[in-house]
Scaffold this motif. Structure first.
Motif, PDB file in Angstrom:
ATOM      1  N   THR A  30       0.848  -1.188   0.000  1.00 55.77           N
ATOM      2  CA  THR A  30       0.000   0.000   0.000  1.00 55.77           C
ATOM      3  C   THR A  30       0.887   1.243   0.000  1.00 55.77           C
ATOM      4  OG1 THR A  30      -0.213   0.279   2.404  1.00 55.77           O
ATOM      5  CG2 THR A  30      -1.700  -1.296   1.336  1.00 55.77           C
ATOM      6  N   GLY A  31       0.418   2.286  -0.656  1.00 58.94           N
ATOM      7  CA  GLY A  31       1.263   3.464  -0.822  1.00 58.94           C
ATOM      8  C   GLY A  31       2.485   3.138  -1.652  1.00 58.94           C
ATOM      9  N   GLY A  32       2.287   2.297  -2.670  1.00 63.09           N
ATOM     10  CA  GLY A  32       3.416   1.741  -3.407  1.00 63.09           C
ATOM     11  C   GLY A  32       3.861   2.517  -4.629  1.00 63.09           C
ATOM     12  N   ALA A  33       3.246   3.662  -4.899  1.00 60.73           N
ATOM     13  CA  ALA A  33       3.548   4.385  -6.137  1.00 60.73           C
ATOM     14  C   ALA A  33       4.755   5.305  -6.026  1.00 60.73           C
ATOM     15  CB  ALA A  33       2.330   5.188  -6.584  1.00 60.73           C
ATOM     16  N   ALA A  72       8.978 -11.895  -6.057  1.00 60.43           N
ATOM     17  CA  ALA A  72       7.574 -11.851  -5.632  1.00 60.43           C
ATOM     18  C   ALA A  72       6.678 -11.328  -6.749  1.00 60.43           C
ATOM     19  CB  ALA A  72       7.420 -10.977  -4.399  1.00 60.43           C
ATOM     20  N   LYS A  73       5.442 -11.752  -6.714  1.00 61.04           N
ATOM     21  CA  LYS A  73       4.395 -11.125  -7.512  1.00 61.04           C
ATOM     22  C   LYS A  73       3.849  -9.972  -6.672  1.00 61.04           C
ATOM     23  CE  LYS A  73       3.133 -15.597  -9.566  1.00 61.04           C
ATOM     24  NZ  LYS A  73       4.102 -16.410  -8.797  1.00 61.04           N
ATOM     25  N   VAL A  74       3.776  -8.784  -7.250  1.00 61.21           N
ATOM     26  CA  VAL A  74       3.520  -7.587  -6.458  1.00 61.21           C
ATOM     27  C   VAL A  74       2.300  -6.829  -6.975  1.00 61.21           C
ATOM     28  CG1 VAL A  74       4.451  -5.369  -5.694  1.00 61.21           C
ATOM     29  CG2 VAL A  74       5.965  -7.338  -5.903  1.00 61.21           C
ATOM     30  N   VAL A  75       1.436  -6.448  -6.048  1.00 65.86           N
ATOM     31  CA  VAL A  75       0.333  -5.528  -6.353  1.00 65.86           C
ATOM     32  C   VAL A  75       0.663  -4.193  -5.697  1.00 65.86           C
ATOM     33  CG1 VAL A  75      -2.100  -4.991  -6.003  1.00 65.86           C
ATOM     34  CG2 VAL A  75      -1.412  -7.314  -6.627  1.00 65.86           C
ATOM     35  N   ILE A  76       0.703  -3.163  -6.526  1.00 70.80           N
ATOM     36  CA  ILE A  76       1.012  -1.813  -6.059  1.00 70.80           C
ATOM     37  C   ILE A  76      -0.303  -1.068  -5.898  1.00 70.80           C
ATOM     38  CG2 ILE A  76       2.213   0.330  -6.595  1.00 70.80           C
ATOM     39  CD1 ILE A  76       4.119  -1.355  -8.343  1.00 70.80           C
ATOM     40  N   ALA A  77      -0.644  -0.721  -4.659  1.00 73.65           N
ATOM     41  CA  ALA A  77      -1.915  -0.062  -4.354  1.00 73.65           C
ATOM     42  C   ALA A  77      -1.640   1.362  -3.900  1.00 73.65           C
ATOM     43  CB  ALA A  77      -2.669  -0.832  -3.273  1.00 73.65           C
ATOM     44  N   ILE A 134      -3.591  -1.180  -8.417  1.00 73.55           N
ATOM     45  CA  ILE A 134      -4.993  -0.954  -8.074  1.00 73.55           C
ATOM     46  C   ILE A 134      -5.097   0.346  -7.278  1.00 73.55           C
ATOM     47  CG2 ILE A 134      -4.868  -2.321  -5.944  1.00 73.55           C
ATOM     48  CD1 ILE A 134      -7.798  -3.156  -6.462  1.00 73.55           C
ATOM     49  N   PHE A 135      -6.191   1.028  -7.442  1.00 77.26           N
ATOM     50  CA  PHE A 135      -6.459   2.236  -6.660  1.00 77.26           C
ATOM     51  C   PHE A 135      -6.695   1.858  -5.203  1.00 77.26           C
ATOM     52  CE2 PHE A 135      -9.637   4.980  -4.643  1.00 77.26           C
ATOM     53  CZ  PHE A 135      -9.007   6.221  -4.740  1.00 77.26           C
ATOM     54  N   LEU A 136      -6.193   2.673  -4.290  1.00 75.35           N
ATOM     55  CA  LEU A 136      -6.421   2.453  -2.867  1.00 75.35           C
ATOM     56  C   LEU A 136      -6.662   3.769  -2.153  1.00 75.35           C
ATOM     57  CD1 LEU A 136      -6.330   0.504  -0.366  1.00 75.35           C
ATOM     58  CD2 LEU A 136      -3.977   1.280  -0.066  1.00 75.35           C
ATOM     59  N   ASP A 137      -7.775   3.845  -1.456  1.00 80.04           N
ATOM     60  CA  ASP A 137      -8.037   4.922  -0.500  1.00 80.04           C
ATOM     61  C   ASP A 137      -7.908   4.306   0.882  1.00 80.04           C
ATOM     62  OD1 ASP A 137      -8.987   6.849   1.199  1.00 80.04           O
ATOM     63  OD2 ASP A 137     -10.852   7.225   0.115  1.00 80.04           O
ATOM     64  N   ASP A 185     -11.031  -4.333  -1.131  1.00 81.40           N
ATOM     65  CA  ASP A 185     -10.953  -4.550  -2.580  1.00 81.40           C
ATOM     66  C   ASP A 185      -9.518  -4.812  -3.026  1.00 81.40           C
ATOM     67  OD1 ASP A 185     -13.676  -4.232  -2.837  1.00 81.40           O
ATOM     68  OD2 ASP A 185     -13.566  -2.167  -3.595  1.00 81.40           O
ATOM     69  N   ALA A 186      -8.569  -4.094  -2.439  1.00 79.86           N
ATOM     70  CA  ALA A 186      -7.163  -4.287  -2.813  1.00 79.86           C
ATOM     71  C   ALA A 186      -6.685  -5.688  -2.434  1.00 79.86           C
ATOM     72  CB  ALA A 186      -6.296  -3.229  -2.145  1.00 79.86           C
ATOM     73  N   VAL A 187      -7.083  -6.149  -1.258  1.00 80.10           N
ATOM     74  CA  VAL A 187      -6.719  -7.503  -0.831  1.00 80.10           C
ATOM     75  C   VAL A 187      -7.356  -8.535  -1.757  1.00 80.10           C
ATOM     76  CG1 VAL A 187      -6.997  -9.226   0.996  1.00 80.10           C
ATOM     77  CG2 VAL A 187      -6.318  -6.877   1.568  1.00 80.10           C
ATOM     78  N   ASN A 188      -8.643  -8.366  -2.039  1.00 83.18           N
ATOM     79  CA  ASN A 188      -9.338  -9.322  -2.907  1.00 83.18           C
ATOM     80  C   ASN A 188      -8.763  -9.319  -4.320  1.00 83.18           C
ATOM     81  OD1 ASN A 188     -11.021 -10.075  -0.818  1.00 83.18           O
ATOM     82  ND2 ASN A 188     -12.664  -8.686  -1.399  1.00 83.18           N
TER      83      ASN A 188
END
Length: 268
Positions: free
Chosen positions: A12-15, A31-36, A60-63, A72-75
């Motif tokens: 999270t806060g990965g940008a 690792a496979k990484v999701v940047i939220a 993915i967008f994250l608030d 939603d980010a976890v899912n």
């Protein structure tokens, strides 16, 4: 290389800044990484850059102030890669105009920082832990701050929330350790991310340098490498801890810099 091979990480806060460093280093270590991130364009750009280099990454967008957005980010992470084994709770806010001393702090700002800095760690962990249990274990990494250990004239809410992150890290470690879920935190000192360099005057940077034990400031990768360590099996017997990565800024008696100057003046 491949220190986190086959692990799936949500950052999270990965940008930008520390989150971007951690995202890049985790991906490059397998690792496979999701940047939220709230900055979805920045998150997409970071993920696309990794994909072009041959790594696996998505955005993915994250608030972080919204529970549904965190869920939603976890899912999304689980849908993309089948599981979730590393969660880096890295979102944090501060506001020097409103987060003041106890008498003058804006109480709405207090509530906002508690929600984003502390509750988001609770919620991210709450939504991630069931997936880690199914996976047979995982690593939760939380960004705290040296403000959680040392007080200041301002940033009352920031310091209080980061102290909360330190203690919540211990609670998660205690409650879910038997599921092979580890929980650790990192407490950075001054890290000269691009945003910090833009927003912190050179005079303030010099004040920090004066009290560092080391003769240089921290960089985002100094934290990113610690994230990789905590995500990897190299730290498999470590949980409930907070790594203080702050250049020795809080190491010595705070008078030592001025004492050294005084001694030097006597020797002239």
């Amino acid at each position: 290389m491949n220190r986190v091979q086959n692990k799936v990480a949500l950052v999270t806060g990965g940008a930008s800044g520390i989150g971007l460093s951690a995202s890049n280093l985790l991906a490059k270590e397998g690792a496979k990484v999701v940047i939220a991130d709230f900055n979805i364009d920045g998150a997409k750009e970071a993920a696309e850059a990794l994909v072009k280099e041959g790594y696996e990454a998505s955005a993915i967008f994250l608030d972080a102030g919204d529970a549904k957005s965190i869920e939603d980010a976890v899912n999304f992470t689980v849908e993309q890669y089948g599981t979730l084994t590393v969660l880096f709770n890295n979102v944090g806010l501060t506001n020097l105009q409103k987060d003041l001393d106890v008498l003058n702090i804006d109480l709405d700002e207090w509530d906002r920082l508690v929600n984003v800095n502390l509750k988001s760690v609770l919620l991210g962990s709450r939504f991630a832990i069931p997936h880690m249990q199914k996976a047979g274990g995982g690593s939760i990494i939380n960004t705290a701050s040296m403000a959680g250990f040392a007080s200041d004239q301002l940033r009352t809410a920031y310091g209080a929330t980061k102290a909360g992150v330190v203690n919540m890290t211990k609670y998660i470690a205690t409650q879910y350790g038997k599921d092979k879920i580890r929980s650790n935190a990192i407490a950075p000192g001054l890290i000269l991310t691009p945003a910090a360099e833009r927003n912190m005057p050179k005079e303030m940077q010099d004040i920090f340098m004066k009290f560092n034990a080391l003769p240089y400031h921290g960089e985002a990768d100094d934290i990113g490498h610690a994230v990789v360590f905590l995500a990897s099996d190299e730290s498999k017997f470590m949980t409930g801890q907070t790594l203080q990565i702050e250049g020795g800024h809080y190491l010595a008696n705070p008078t030592i810099a001025d004492t050294n100057n005084w001694i030097a003046s006597l020797q002239k």
